[in-house]
Structures are given as C-alpha cells and as structure tokens.
Design a protein around this motif. Structure first.
Motif, short mmCIF file in Angstrom:
data_model
loop_
_atom_site.label_atom_id
_atom_site.label_comp_id
_atom_site.label_asym_id
_atom_site.label_seq_id
_atom_site.Cartn_x
_atom_site.Cartn_y
_atom_site.Cartn_z
N UNK A 619 0.83 -1.21 0.00
CA UNK A 619 0.00 0.00 0.00
C UNK A 619 0.86 1.27 0.00
N UNK A 620 2.13 1.13 0.42
CA UNK A 620 3.02 2.29 0.46
C UNK A 620 3.29 2.84 -0.94
N UNK A 621 3.18 2.00 -1.96
CA UNK A 621 3.47 2.45 -3.33
C UNK A 621 2.38 3.36 -3.88
N UNK A 622 1.19 3.31 -3.27
CA UNK A 622 0.08 4.16 -3.73
C UNK A 622 -0.31 5.19 -2.68
N UNK A 638 2.64 5.87 7.94
CA UNK A 638 2.70 4.74 8.85
C UNK A 638 1.61 3.71 8.55
N UNK A 639 0.40 4.18 8.34
CA UNK A 639 -0.68 3.20 8.12
C UNK A 639 -0.54 2.51 6.77
N UNK A 644 -2.74 -0.78 7.61
CA UNK A 644 -3.95 -0.56 8.42
C UNK A 644 -4.51 0.82 8.08
N UNK A 645 -5.40 0.87 7.11
CA UNK A 645 -5.86 2.15 6.58
C UNK A 645 -6.85 2.87 7.50
N UNK A 646 -7.36 2.22 8.52
CA UNK A 646 -8.34 2.87 9.39
C UNK A 646 -7.72 3.52 10.64
N UNK A 647 -6.42 3.45 10.76
CA UNK A 647 -5.76 4.02 11.95
C UNK A 647 -5.85 5.54 11.98
N UNK A 648 -5.96 6.07 13.20
CA UNK A 648 -5.86 7.52 13.40
C UNK A 648 -4.87 7.75 14.54
N UNK A 649 -3.79 8.43 14.25
CA UNK A 649 -2.72 8.60 15.24
C UNK A 649 -2.73 9.97 15.91
N UNK A 771 2.02 -0.19 16.14
CA UNK A 771 2.27 -0.25 14.69
C UNK A 771 3.77 -0.22 14.38
N UNK A 772 4.52 0.56 15.12
CA UNK A 772 5.96 0.61 14.89
C UNK A 772 6.61 -0.71 15.27
N UNK A 773 6.13 -1.33 16.36
CA UNK A 773 6.66 -2.63 16.77
C UNK A 773 6.34 -3.68 15.70
N UNK A 774 5.13 -3.59 15.13
CA UNK A 774 4.73 -4.51 14.07
C UNK A 774 5.63 -4.33 12.84
N UNK A 775 5.93 -3.06 12.54
CA UNK A 775 6.75 -2.76 11.36
C UNK A 775 8.20 -3.19 11.57
#
Length: 882
Positions: A619-622, A638-639, A644-649, A771-775
């Motif tokens: 998804x990062x490419x778009x 980040x999302x 995870x497109x529904x995240x709000x940070x 999310x950062x830990x997941x990444x």
C-alpha cells in the motif's frame, strides 16, 4: 646563490610585490582584528561560518578517512550524490591546505587560504598586464594591487569558492591572447579554461561568457584580413570546446545533478526592466561603499580605486588608441554596465536564476575589464602627445561621479560623507600625480608617491568595508564544534551500523556533514528540489537550499531511522553557562532512554527507529501525499507501511483556556486573523491546556506564524523553534506531562496575526507504538559497506515483498537481489524501493554510481587525446618547416 637571488628579485620585483603586498596588507588587517590564530576572533561570517567551514571539515574527512564520500553521503540531508557539491564548493586546489592543519585548527587554514588568494589574484593580474600590455615596474604593482583589493574581492572574500575565478581569469585571458594573436601556447588556453570550469562551474560559466566578448575585442582590435579572422574564430571555438571537453568529467554528471536541484528554480518569467536607477551604481566607485545590508540585496561591487577608474576613463579619450579598438571597447563596456542593472542580462550572467544574497556575482569581470583598459591607457600615456584633453575629460567625469554621490548621500546608506571626502582627496591626489608634468629626474619619486597613494587608497577601502562586518569569535565556533565532535565520536565508537542522529542542539545545518553524522539537516546551493518538497510535507522547515530536521515526531523519528538524539543539558553543575544553542523543543525524548552523557550534552537512543531499509506493505506504493498537513502525511505513511488504513494517530484537541490581551476576541482560532485593538500597545494571545494523558502533544503552525510575525513563549521562556519556514511545521509541546498545565503565548510583531493551520493534536502513542513494533518485527539487517554501497539481508516469508527505504531515489542507485539485477522503483515521490519475489533468504546489494560520470570521463579522455595530438602535430610541423 646570493647574486642569483638578488638578480631574480630585480627582474621580477613587480611580480613579487604584486603577490606580497596584498598578502601582507590583508594579513596585517586580519591580525589587527585578532583573527585566529592571532587572536580570539575568526574569519567566519555569514555563509563562511554557516556553510563553507562545514564543507571544509567534510573535505578533510573525505580525503583522510572516507574517500567514497566523494560520490555519495548520507550526511547530505537524508542522503544524496556529492559530485555536484564538490564541483561547486570543494575543488579549489587551495583546499589541499586544509590537510596540513588539525581539524580543531581549521580556522587557521581558512586564514591562510584567504590571504593566499589575495596574493595570487595580485600575482595573476600582474603577470597578465605585464605580458599583454608591456607595462613594467610599479605601474604593474599599482594595477595588480588594485585588482587584488577590488571591491568584489573584499566584499565576497567570505565566498572562498568564488575567489579562484578572479585568480584564473587573467591567466585564461593571457593564454587566449597568445593563441589568437601569436598562435602560441596552444595548450595553455584550454587547460586554464578547463581548470576554471572544474574548480567552480558557476564562476567558470561567467568567465566563459566574458571570453566570447574578450575574443571579439582582441580580433576586432587586431584585424588584418578575412582569412586570419577565420583562423582566429576557429582557434577560439575549437580550443574552447576542448576546454569544456577536458572538464566534462565534472561538468556532465554535475549538469545532471543540477537538473534536479538548481535547475528546478530557473526563472520562467523575465521582466524587461532596470533593477534600479543605473547611475546609482556610481556610488560603488567610492571607497568603503559596502556594509552588511549590501550582501542580501545591494548594488554591484565595482570599486577599483582612483587610478583604475581614472585610467579607464582616460582610455576612451586617448588619440593613440585606434578607433576600431575604442569602439569595440565601448560596446563591451556598455554591455557589461547594462548587465549590472538590466534584469534579463543580470539573470543571464547568473544562469537564469536570481542570486540568493550576494548580487551581481560576475562584477569581478567588470572590474577586470576596467583595469585592463586602465592598463592600456597607462602604457599609451608614455607617448601621448594630446594627453591633456584625455586628462581633462577624465577629471570632469570623476568630478561628476563625486557630485552625483554627494547630492544622493541621504539615499545611500552604505556611504558616509567622510568616505566621500576621502575618496575625493585620493582621486585628486592620484590624478595630479598621474598627469602633473615632472622633470625626468623626479619621475621615479613621482611614480613611488603615486604607488603609495594607490596602495593606501585600496587598502583603506578594504579596511572600511570589512569593518562593517561582524565575525564569529573562535570560541563561538570551537565550543559547539568540540561538543559535536565528542558526541559524534562516542556514537561512532558505540554503534557501527547505518542510522541517523537527530539534533536538539546545533551549530549549523551542516553539522552532520562536518562531523560524519546523518542528522537529516543540510544547507547547500545544489540541494535537490525533491528534498525540501518532502520536508515541507513532513512538517519540518525547508527552503530552496536547506532542510532542517528540527520538528520530528515519534512517527517520523522512527520511520526515518533517527536512532540517536543529542541534546544540551539543562542543569549544568555550578555556575556554568550552557554555550550550546538549543535548536528545538523535544519533550518526546522522555519516550527514549539516555545512553551517554558529557559535561555539556546528553545522548538518547530511540529503540523504535527502523533501519534505512524496511519491509512494508504494498500500500506504500500508492500512498497519498499532503502539503501543509504534516499530521495527515505522517499518518498516511505509517498506516500505508503497516497496511492498516483505518488508523488515526493524531487527535485534534481544544485548549482549556484562551486569553486575549489587546486583541479582538474571536470564537474560532484556526485560520482566523486577529488584530490589535491599540496599535501602540503590546498584543498577545495566551493558550492554556492540561494534558489528560502522558501521550505526546503537538501543535501545527502555518507559514505566517514564523518569527517575522510572532514570538512564541512556552511558559516563561521563548519557544525553541526554527525561525523561518514556508510550509506548515509540527511542534512538540508536551510528553509525559499528564496533569501539568502547558501555557503557550503568542506575542504579535505586527498589527495582525493569522493563526494559519494552528491546531493542537494529541498522539495516540499506544497505537503508534504497536504499529511501529509490528513494522520493526523481522526487519532486514542493513550494513554500510561504504558510503555508496549497502547490503540488505532478510528472510522473505511472502511470495512478493516490498522493500521500502528512506534513501532518496536517484537513478545512480542500482540493485541486485541474490546476484541478479532488479529494477528500483520510486515511492512517496521521494524514496527508492524494490519488489522481491520468492520465499527464503534474500541478500540485496545497493550500489551508487554517479549518473553520467563515465560519459563525462570518456569525453574528457577524448578531448585530452585530441588536444595533445594536435599539439604534437603542430610542434612536429613547425620543426619540419624550420
């Protein structure tokens, strides 16, 4: 031996004096100003202190420790090709003197380089004027010292990278003289032209323009026949092309880099207008006509002293000089003077870009031309029979200049009445000594007095001009430099991996370049345009030629691999004062942990930082990008990376209380214009909020909220924030401050204030951390094999995987996966990435090669072969005829 030395001095005393007088005059002045190593001050001022000195430190580090940095460096903002930087800043042979001095004594090297360039400029012009005009003795010295201490050289001495052009110009013109008029020294002209283009392509471009004019002047002044004219034009064109070809190894890859940097700012709209009332430039012929205000947007620096100006004016009225030469000279003079005030021509000399500071940078060429014609006048005065007419007209014109400046003194802030009076006295004295009839036996004494008057006048101009500038003290440079050196040494010894280091204190934006730290900040005239564009989206300060990573968030710190942060201590022992300047607010350091401490600084480690290459979602490419909306940009980054497109940070927050003092109250804050009630009184808005969590809190500020319009205070002290920015920035106000009242005060600097993009946000740190830990889980191992070669290893668990990086995209990068070449793609309009297929172990090798370097090398080799083959052929042919 003694006899030979005495004879050498007698034969060449004019050349020796032309070097040593400027060298000793400027050395004496700098020593009197206590410049390092002779005192506590330094030559560092404006760009020399904020930019060039760091490039010189980088020059030393590259040649002594990291030679591959010649082609690429991760200390250039987020990373970038360096060949263009070397071509603009660092290819002067004088820079080799830096290697003779320890890093801590770099100011001493700069002192020596500066005074040597003064001396070499005098020597170069003396050689030229003596060889081409047949002047001898003290007249050569007078003109050469006037050239070395001309207004341009004095005003722009801090731009050491340009001064070589003034040294090389007389030599190039000498060899062009020999080539066109005597068909001699065929190697000299292309080699010196190539040297000018290699050492600094920018000033080399200006010299190339003038050489066309100078060639036309030489040919028209010495026209004999059409066949000879044809040969001269072919010789000039062919040897000029060869000179450019010899420099192609630098010019070709540099031209490519310019397409993505300075070339992006080429002026599209040209106004056919005068930039100021042209006679105003006459004021710059007065001694001491320079101050700090003339640096950003002043008039052209064309001071050459009274002898040069009188000689220049006299030239056009001497009957001995042929009309065809004088007409050619007049046309060139009018073109050059028009270039100093007519916008299209000014742009043309500067490569179709308006200079950022230091206007009319080509004015050294105008001064050279005026002194050249002055030399022609002085040689003709020996045999002039109607010199009185020329002397009278030159006096009349000089008096006209003095009178014009006198009646416009109030409009000219850079000239005082004392300067004008002094200039008039020197002009009168020099005119009398030049033209007053004298018996032959008194002629040597007259010439000696004239020489003294000329040298004193140009020396006084240098003193008056430079006294208007302020300089960094050696301590102001040395203290933060020593602290940065100590911090950088600890980090390099502690961690050998590839990462970036954020700064909470700094000396300049090029600290990373000077200390081999990848700080994310950078200042260069050749900065690629995509870099400030990215910083503008990220929420950090940017400009056409700089970026500053001063406004990071927990998200951007992690994604950009900011593994360490160096910060000044707030509580020093005893009564010690903190000499380090805090760059920014960074409460987020409470999320990181301290790993090292010194007497002035503390170093923190960010365990959430990613390597410079990481495995990410496709998804990062778009990913969608945003300008002036850094919270949305960072959220999307980040999302998209984790999928995870529904995240709000970032969650917008209201202030608990807003107090208006001498300001018309409004209910809405963001994007509202507030006006003072009473213009004579101070106006301020006080914003208060109490964090309900230990999360990070950020405030976005639009471009109108820079230091020109408002001063912010956090509590009872001024907010640490980079003063200028042109896109919305994001400011870290609080972290781990639950229940503590945060008070932000905005003090108006003007009658109104626009709270553009003024929004308070709370970060959802728990979600961001997840999310950062997941990444970060199962991320690649990135090793720096050299500055231009990296290895990335990991085990792939998907059939197709996006390997994203925070390495700026450049066609010079090439990738191999397990020994096979793969295509590199561009993501986020900024970074390089690649897609890998198949499960199992992957080893990626990323290699950087400067684009078109081999093409440039091939052109240079072909040009070198043609040049020496032709030279050998001519030499052999000449021997056969003899």
């Amino acid at each position: 031996m003694k006899v030979k030395t005495v004879n050498f001095i007698k034969r060449h005393y004019s050349l020796l004096l032309s070097f040593w007088l400027p060298f000793l005059i400027m050395s004496g002045y700098f020593i009197s100003r206590n410049m390092y190593p002779f005192g506590s001050s330094s030559l560092l001022t404006v760009d020399l202190g904020q930019q060039y000195v760091d490039f010189y430190a980088f020059f030393r580090n590259t040649l002594l420790h990291h030679p591959t940095s010649f082609f690429y460096s991760f200390s250039k903002a987020l990373g970038g090709g360096m060949l263009g930087e070397w071509a603009y800043y660092l290819l002067s042979p004088f820079n080799l003197l830096l290697l003779l001095f320890p890093a801590k004594n770099i100011n001493a090297a700069i002192f020596l380089m500066t005074v040597l360039k003064y001396g070499c400029a005098g020597l170069s012009f003396a050689f030229f004027i003596q060889a081409t005009q047949k002047l001898r003795g003290l007249k050569v010295v007078m003109l050469s010292v006037s050239y070395a201490l001309m207004g341009w050289f004095v005003a722009y001495q801090l731009n050491l990278l340009w001064l070589d052009a003034a040294i090389l110009l007389p030599l190039i013109c000498y060899f062009l003289n020999q080539l066109l008029l005597k068909q001699r020294y065929q190697l000299g002209y292309p080699l010196t032209l190539a040297a000018a283009l290699i050492i600094n392509y920018y000033t080399g471009y200006m010299i190339s323009i003038f050489l066309i004019l100078y060639c036309g002047w030489l040919i028209s002044s010495h026209y004999e026949s059409l066949s000879k004219l044809r040969r001269q034009i072919i010789a000039f064109a062919g040897n000029s092309i060869l000179g450019g070809g010899l420099a192609a190894i630098i010019l070709v890859p540099t031209f490519y880099s310019l397409i993505g940097s300075k070339g992006q700012y080429t002026q599209q709209l040209i106004h056919y207008k005068f930039e100021y009332f042209p006679p105003k430039m006459l004021a710059k012929l007065i001694s001491g006509s320079f101050n700090f205000q003339q640096m950003p947007s002043g008039l052209p620096n064309i001071f050459i002293g009274s002898l040069g100006l009188i000689g220049f004016l006299t030239y056009f009225f001497l009957r001995q000089i042929a009309w065809k030469e004088k007409i050619a000279s007049l046309i060139i003079t009018l073109f050059l003077l028009l270039s100093l005030c007519f916008e299209p021509l000014d742009l043309f000399w500067h490569g179709m870009q308006f200079p950022v500071w230091y206007p009319y940078r080509f004015s050294f060429i105008v001064s050279f031309w005026m002194l050249l014609l002055a030399g022609r006048a002085l040689i003709e005065l020996k045999t002039a029979t109607h010199w009185k007419t020329a002397a009278g007209f030159s006096l009349l014109l000089y008096v006209g200049i003095i009178v014009y400046v006198f009646f416009n003194l109030k409009k000219l802030s850079f000239i005082s009445s004392n300067n004008l009076i002094m200039s008039a006295v020197f002009a009168g004295l020099i005119w009398l000594l030049l033209f007053w009839p004298t018996d032959f036996k008194y002629q040597p004494a007259k010439i000696l007095l004239l020489s003294i008057a000329v040298i004193v006048e140009v020396s006084v101009n240098a003193v008056l001009s430079l006294n208007n500038l302020s300089y960094l003290s050696e301590k102001e440079y040395a203290q933060p430099t020593a602290a940065l050196t100590k911090d950088a040494t600890w980090i390099h010894n502690h961690d050998k991996n590839l990462f970036r280091t954020g700064q909470v204190y700094s000396r300049t934006k090029n600290d990373g370049l000077a200390h081999d730290l990848n700080t994310g900040s950078y200042f260069s005239s050749a900065l690629e345009k995509n870099m400030p564009d990215f910083y503008g989206m990220l929420g950090n300060p940017d400009g056409d030629n700089y970026v500053t990573y001063s406004n990071g968030t927990v998200i951007s710190d992690a994604l950009l691999g900011m593994k360490y942060f160096i910060t000044p201590k707030t509580n020093l022992s005893g009564n010690q004062q903190q000499p380090l300047t805090q760059l920014t607010e960074k409460p987020d350091l409470k999320n990181y942990h301290s790993v090292a401490t010194s007497n002035l600084t503390e170093t923190y480690q960010n365990d959430q930082s990613l390597p410079l290459a990481y495995l990410a979602s496709n998804q990062l490419t778009t990913m969608k990008t945003f300008y002036d909306d850094p919270t949305n940009f960072q959220t999307n980054w980040l999302k998209s990376a984790v999928g995870h497109q529904n995240d709000q940070y970032f969650v917008p927050q209201n202030f608990n209380e807003v107090v208006f003092q001498n300001v018309s109250q409004r209910l809405r804050l963001t994007d509202t214009i507030f006006k003072k009630k009473n213009l004579a009184k101070e106006s301020k808005i006080i914003f208060k909020f109490v964090p309900t969590t230990n999360n990070s809190y950020y405030l976005t500020l639009g471009a109108p909220l820079d230091s020109d319009n408002v001063t912010f205070y956090l509590g009872n002290r001024q907010l640490n924030q980079y003063s200028t920015f042109r896109h919305t920035v994001i400011v870290n106000l609080a972290s781990h401050a639950k229940g503590q009242e945060i008070v932000l005060t905005a003090v108006f600097k003007k009658s109104s204030l626009w709270l553009n993009h003024f929004v308070l946000y709370q970060m959802n740190n728990q979600l961001v951390d997840r999310r950062l830990a997941q990444l970060k889980k199962q991320q690649p191992v990135v090793k720096k094999l050299s500055e231009s070669k990296l290895s990335v290893t990991y085990n792939q668990k998907k059939s197709q995987q996006l390997v994203a990086t925070t390495i700026p995209y450049n066609v010079g990068w090439h990738a191999q996966v397990n020994g096979k070449s793969v295509k590199i793609i561009k993501i986020q309009k900024m970074f390089l990435a690649l897609k890998t297929k198949g499960l199992g172990h992957k080893k990626i090798i990323l290699t950087y090669r400067p684009p078109y370097l081999l093409t440039g090398l091939l052109i240079s080799l072909i040009s070198l072969i043609i040049l020496f083959s032709y030279y050998w052929y001519r030499k052999k042919h000449r021997k056969m005829r003899q």
